[in-house]
Design a protein around this motif. Structure first.
Motif, mmCIF file in Angstrom:
data_model
loop_
_atom_site.group_PDB
_atom_site.id
_atom_site.type_symbol
_atom_site.label_atom_id
_atom_site.label_comp_id
_atom_site.label_asym_id
_atom_site.label_seq_id
_atom_site.Cartn_x
_atom_site.Cartn_y
_atom_site.Cartn_z
ATOM 1 N N GLN A 153 0.809 -1.218 0.000
ATOM 2 C CA GLN A 153 0.000 0.000 0.000
ATOM 3 C C GLN A 153 0.851 1.281 0.000
ATOM 4 O O GLN A 153 0.448 2.295 -0.573
ATOM 5 C CB GLN A 153 -0.931 0.021 1.215
ATOM 6 C CG GLN A 153 -2.066 -0.988 1.170
ATOM 7 C CD GLN A 153 -1.657 -2.320 1.758
ATOM 8 O OE1 GLN A 153 -0.490 -2.550 2.019
ATOM 9 N NE2 GLN A 153 -2.636 -3.186 1.993
ATOM 10 N N SER A 181 -2.924 -5.428 -2.869
ATOM 11 C CA SER A 181 -2.227 -4.146 -2.744
ATOM 12 C C SER A 181 -1.330 -3.848 -3.940
ATOM 13 O O SER A 181 -0.809 -2.734 -4.052
ATOM 14 C CB SER A 181 -1.396 -4.119 -1.455
ATOM 15 O OG SER A 181 -0.507 -5.217 -1.394
ATOM 16 N N THR A 190 1.630 -7.494 12.360
ATOM 17 C CA THR A 190 0.323 -7.406 11.716
ATOM 18 C C THR A 190 -0.636 -8.423 12.326
ATOM 19 O O THR A 190 -0.224 -9.332 13.045
ATOM 20 C CB THR A 190 0.449 -7.679 10.211
ATOM 21 O OG1 THR A 190 0.872 -9.041 10.034
ATOM 22 C CG2 THR A 190 1.449 -6.738 9.569
ATOM 23 N N ARG A 240 -3.755 -0.147 14.202
ATOM 24 C CA ARG A 240 -4.362 0.965 13.456
ATOM 25 C C ARG A 240 -5.648 0.556 12.742
ATOM 26 O O ARG A 240 -5.940 1.023 11.640
ATOM 27 C CB ARG A 240 -3.361 1.532 12.454
ATOM 28 C CG ARG A 240 -2.092 2.044 13.106
ATOM 29 C CD ARG A 240 -1.173 2.692 12.102
ATOM 30 N NE ARG A 240 0.078 3.115 12.713
ATOM 31 C CZ ARG A 240 1.050 3.735 12.082
ATOM 32 N NH1 ARG A 240 0.916 4.027 10.799
ATOM 33 N NH2 ARG A 240 2.154 4.078 12.693
ATOM 34 N N LEU A 263 -6.351 -2.173 11.331
ATOM 35 C CA LEU A 263 -6.168 -3.070 10.184
ATOM 36 C C LEU A 263 -6.298 -4.522 10.628
ATOM 37 O O LEU A 263 -5.306 -5.217 10.857
ATOM 38 C CB LEU A 263 -4.803 -2.822 9.538
ATOM 39 C CG LEU A 263 -4.647 -1.429 8.924
ATOM 40 C CD1 LEU A 263 -3.228 -1.225 8.447
ATOM 41 C CD2 LEU A 263 -5.612 -1.244 7.766
ATOM 42 N N TYR A 264 -7.520 -4.956 10.775
ATOM 43 C CA TYR A 264 -7.795 -6.345 11.125
ATOM 44 C C TYR A 264 -9.197 -6.683 10.628
ATOM 45 O O TYR A 264 -10.066 -5.829 10.555
ATOM 46 C CB TYR A 264 -7.704 -6.550 12.640
ATOM 47 C CG TYR A 264 -8.601 -5.613 13.428
ATOM 48 C CD1 TYR A 264 -9.959 -5.896 13.625
ATOM 49 C CD2 TYR A 264 -8.102 -4.437 13.965
ATOM 50 C CE1 TYR A 264 -10.782 -5.032 14.320
ATOM 51 C CE2 TYR A 264 -8.915 -3.561 14.664
ATOM 52 C CZ TYR A 264 -10.246 -3.866 14.845
ATOM 53 O OH TYR A 264 -11.065 -3.003 15.534
ATOM 54 N N LEU A 297 -11.144 -7.267 5.227
ATOM 55 C CA LEU A 297 -10.358 -6.039 5.261
ATOM 56 C C LEU A 297 -11.113 -4.890 4.609
ATOM 57 O O LEU A 297 -11.039 -3.754 5.048
ATOM 58 C CB LEU A 297 -9.019 -6.256 4.564
ATOM 59 C CG LEU A 297 -7.974 -7.029 5.375
ATOM 60 C CD1 LEU A 297 -6.732 -7.259 4.542
ATOM 61 C CD2 LEU A 297 -7.616 -6.284 6.648
ATOM 62 N N SER A 311 -13.398 -3.533 7.165
ATOM 63 C CA SER A 311 -12.833 -3.029 8.417
ATOM 64 C C SER A 311 -12.462 -1.568 8.268
ATOM 65 O O SER A 311 -12.524 -0.984 7.194
ATOM 66 C CB SER A 311 -11.612 -3.858 8.813
ATOM 67 O OG SER A 311 -10.584 -3.693 7.864
ATOM 68 N N ARG A 318 -10.279 1.037 7.609
ATOM 69 C CA ARG A 318 -8.973 1.218 6.986
ATOM 70 C C ARG A 318 -8.740 2.676 6.630
ATOM 71 O O ARG A 318 -8.204 3.003 5.587
ATOM 72 C CB ARG A 318 -8.853 0.338 5.746
ATOM 73 C CG ARG A 318 -9.095 -1.127 6.050
ATOM 74 C CD ARG A 318 -8.697 -1.990 4.912
ATOM 75 N NE ARG A 318 -7.266 -1.908 4.666
ATOM 76 C CZ ARG A 318 -6.657 -2.562 3.689
ATOM 77 N NH1 ARG A 318 -7.336 -3.325 2.880
ATOM 78 N NH2 ARG A 318 -5.372 -2.445 3.509
ATOM 79 N N ASP A 359 -4.969 3.640 5.936
ATOM 80 C CA ASP A 359 -4.185 2.795 5.044
ATOM 81 C C ASP A 359 -2.947 3.508 4.519
ATOM 82 O O ASP A 359 -1.887 2.936 4.411
ATOM 83 C CB ASP A 359 -5.037 2.344 3.854
ATOM 84 C CG ASP A 359 -5.752 1.046 4.172
ATOM 85 O OD1 ASP A 359 -5.694 0.624 5.338
ATOM 86 O OD2 ASP A 359 -6.350 0.467 3.256
ATOM 87 N N TYR A 389 -0.015 3.344 6.851
ATOM 88 C CA TYR A 389 0.374 2.054 7.437
ATOM 89 C C TYR A 389 1.515 1.424 6.670
ATOM 90 O O TYR A 389 1.491 1.392 5.473
ATOM 91 C CB TYR A 389 -0.827 1.097 7.434
ATOM 92 C CG TYR A 389 -0.548 -0.162 8.184
ATOM 93 C CD1 TYR A 389 -0.419 -1.364 7.483
ATOM 94 C CD2 TYR A 389 -0.384 -0.165 9.546
ATOM 95 C CE1 TYR A 389 -0.169 -2.541 8.144
ATOM 96 C CE2 TYR A 389 -0.125 -1.340 10.210
ATOM 97 C CZ TYR A 389 -0.014 -2.524 9.510
ATOM 98 O OH TYR A 389 0.251 -3.693 10.181
#
Length: 681
Positions: A138, A160, A485, A619, A621-622, A670, A673, A675, A678, A681
């Protein structure tokens, strides 16, 4: 006056010159190169490089180019280097050109590359890299050339890749990639080579004129039409538009829209029927209850990045489908290569193992005949600088651990056991301890490589893991050595669970660890977990209630009350650390939050509260579903009553199913979620 000006100018010039001469490489850049040098086994080809300190920019380290104090280019192509790169690249934030091609690097493509936001050129071609590519590109928006050719990379291309908005050249040939290449369709590519992989589907129209695609399994049927509303495709070398095509294509689209509408209607009806049937047949939607309500089918590990070769299943067995987590439930032994002292596998289980590709690889990889080697005290004194304070790695309940370094670059961890542990009655002899520990062989357990019993000292020697412990990563790391992660956290939990399952349910007699905590989970260069401090339970008998504040199950007020279910509780606390990023006990928190289990357990089934408990380092991201299922497993492990905690084999199965579901649904989860960060990150 002119004389004064001349003197001033001369002084200014000398000052500027001296500053330039004395300038040092940025400390983070130098530190990252130090670690890289060590992880590559300190190769002689890298002239002027050092394992600690030094000035890469000022001392002309081989292959290093700088701008000011920042390292900007690393060119190490064709030097015969080997080893694994690990996460250390994260610190090289100014590097725009990285060429490590034509070497012998192994392991996966390191996630740390995701943090190198200035990269314009990355060449990892012609190495021995394997596994799947993480969804990690990303932040690499400036990347113009990416070469991963001639490796052993597998799996589908990460989504990504679509973020590589500046990419002009992409070389993926001679790997084992699968799936489609649709994610590359919108990139501004001038050159693309995907030859000799296992790609399937269709080559996007946008790429047909520039891509080299031979040696794949492309579909021979016509490609499906694009979705309604999609703009006409413009090839890189488009032919002139013909006006006569417009009316006919309009009629085709009308039929396509009608067909799609009919299919959607049928799909909605089918979904309604399926939901209605499911509600009638499945009264519970609890994560583990779902599997118990199934038809007791055996699970099969998924070939995904979450189950790499190093994380291959130690054993495969059908889900038992117990109606409750009964501590007296029978346990089927797994078909492992059987060292002395391990339970014999059943013949039908052995056949299922033989048929399993991952287990076969693991069996070939892990020898059961290796024995710990004797070390002399003289050699250990030299390697540890007489057990110098500067070599101290840590101190536990039974002794201290030191770092031993040998002239050939080999580094080991040396554990000196306090002699007082051998002075009490009925204690095991040191030779018995060495013999028992030597029998323990598992890919997620730190292997005993040697021992020493001289001059009244009793010493155990293990491999040294340069990434330290999980405790250090979660609670003591700086920003550049994070993040762990979400996928990596699940992988660490699963690997550790496999290690504990092996001790509990494969070893005969069953072994209690008695000291499961994050500081005893060591991480290798690719962040795979290795459980340490095993086979020493006899030393913990008198102090099991004090092994680690926050890790001990409620029943452990008496050492004799400690069982394998107490280990399960401690493992649940480690999972809580992975979920929250908090320590098991933190006196600096408000009193109601000091004990992690007491604070977190009541909230594990409340999704709104759960979302607030998650480690801020993630952050957001899950995948929310994965988070909830992970919390379900934790809740079962940290129950106050030992008899209600599941055996480790069921914990392993629950985590494997979580991995399987995550790998199938990760993209959707994802996307759903949070984000919003992004880009950072």
């Amino acid at each position: 006056m002119y004389q004064n000006l001349l003197v001033g100018f001369f002084i200014f010039y000398l000052g500027s010159f001296s500053c330039h001469v004395l300038s040092k490489t940025d400390s983070q850049d130098a530190s990252a190169l130090n670690v890289m040098y060590t992880s590559l086994h300190s190769p002689s080809q890298l002239s002027n490089w050092k394992a600690g300190g030094g000035d890469p920019c000022g001392e002309h380290w081989k292959g290093i180019t700088c701008s000011g104090s920042s390292v900007t280019e690393i060119k190490l192509s064709g030097l015969g280097l080997n080893g694994q790169l690990g996460y250390q690249l994260t610190n090289l934030k100014s590097v725009s050109y990285l060429d490590l091609s034509e070497n012998q690097f192994s392991g996966t493509v390191p996630y740390s590359i995701s943090q190198m936001s200035e990269l314009k050129y990355l060449n990892l071609g012609s190495n021995q890299l394997n596994g799947q590519l993480s969804d990690m590109f990303q932040k690499n928006e400036k990347l113009e050339t990416l070469d991963l050719s001639k490796n052993q990379l597998t799996g589908e291309l990460p989504r990504s890749f679509a973020s590589l908005s500046s990419l002009k050249e992409l070389y993926l040939q001679n790997n084992q990639f699968t799936g489609s290449i649709n994610v590359l369709g919108k990139l501004p590519l001038d050159e693309l080579n995907v030859e000799n992989n296992k790609f399937s589907g269709w080559v996007p129209e946008e790429l047909k004129d520039i891509a080299k695609t031979g040696g794949n399994s492309w579909s021979s049927s016509p490609a499906p039409p694009p979705p309604p509303g999609t703009k006409p495709v413009t090839k890189r070398k488009a032919s002139p538009f013909r006006e006569g095509d417009e009316s006919s294509s309009s009629k085709i689209w009308q039929w396509v829209i009608i067909a799609i509408a009919v299919l959607l209607a049928l799909a909605i009806i089918a979904i309604v029927i399926a939901l209605f049937s499911r509600r009638r047949s499945s009264p519970s939607s609890h994560f583990l209850d779902e599997e118990r309500a199934s038809q007791r089918r055996a699970f099969t590990p998924l070939a995904s990045q979450e189950l790499t070769n190093d994380m291959a299943p130690e054993s495969i067995k059908p889900f038992k489908g117990n109606k409750s987590f009964d501590s007296d439930a029978s346990v089927d032994m797994k078909p492992l290569p059987t060292p002395i002292g391990l339970k014999d596998p059943q013949s039908d289980r052995a056949k299922s193992l033989h048929d399993n590709e991952f287990a076969n690889r693991l069996k070939a990889k892990k020898s059961t005949n290796a024995q710990a080697a004797p070390f002399s005290m003289a050699d250990l004194l030299t390697a540890t600088a007489n057990f110098a304070t500067g070599r101290l790695l840590g101190e536990g309940t039974i002794g201290r651990v030191y770092r031993a370094k040998y002239p050939d670059g080999k580094v080991l961890a040396v554990k000196k056991i306090d002699s007082s542990h051998f002075q009490r009655a009925n204690s095991e002899s040191f030779s018995e301890i060495v013999q028992n520990i030597s029998r323990i062989r598992h890919t997620n357990i730190a292997e005993l490589v040697g021992f020493c019993s001289e001059q009244g000292h009793n010493i155990l020697i293990y491999d040294y893991y340069r990434n330290g412990s999980l405790h250090e990563f979660l609670h003591m790391s700086d920003d550049f050595s994070k993040p762990l992660t979400w996928n990596t956290r699940i992988r660490i939990a699963l690997g550790t669970a496999r290690a504990v399952e092996y001790l509990h349910e494969v070893c005969s007699p069953s072994l209690e660890h008695k000291n499961i905590k994050s500081s005893n989970i060591l991480l290798d260069l690719e962040l795979n977990p290795h459980l340490s401090d095993y086979g020493l339970a006899s030393f913990h008998q008198r102090t099991s209630q004090n092994l680690g504040v926050g890790y001990n199950a409620p029943e452990c007020t008496r050492p004799s009350a400690y069982t394998v279910k107490s280990d399960v509780y401690s493992f649940g606390v480690v999972m809580l650390e992975l979920l929250t990023g908090r320590m098991p006990y933190d006196s600096e928190k408000p009193k109601s939050e000091q004990c992690l289990v007491r604070w977190a357990a009541p909230q594990l089934h409340d999704f709104d509260a759960l979302a607030k408990m998650v480690d801020p380092a993630l952050r957001g991201l899950y995948p929310p579903k994965s988070l909830s299922r992970f919390a379900d497993v934790i809740a079962l492990c940290v129950q106050p009553e030992p008899e209600f905690r599941p055996p480790m084999s069921e914990v392993v199965e629950a985590l494997v199913r979580l991995v399987q579901r995550s790998s199938m649904n990760m993209k959707d989860d994802l996307a759903a979620s949070r984000r919003t960060e992004d880009s950072d990150y």
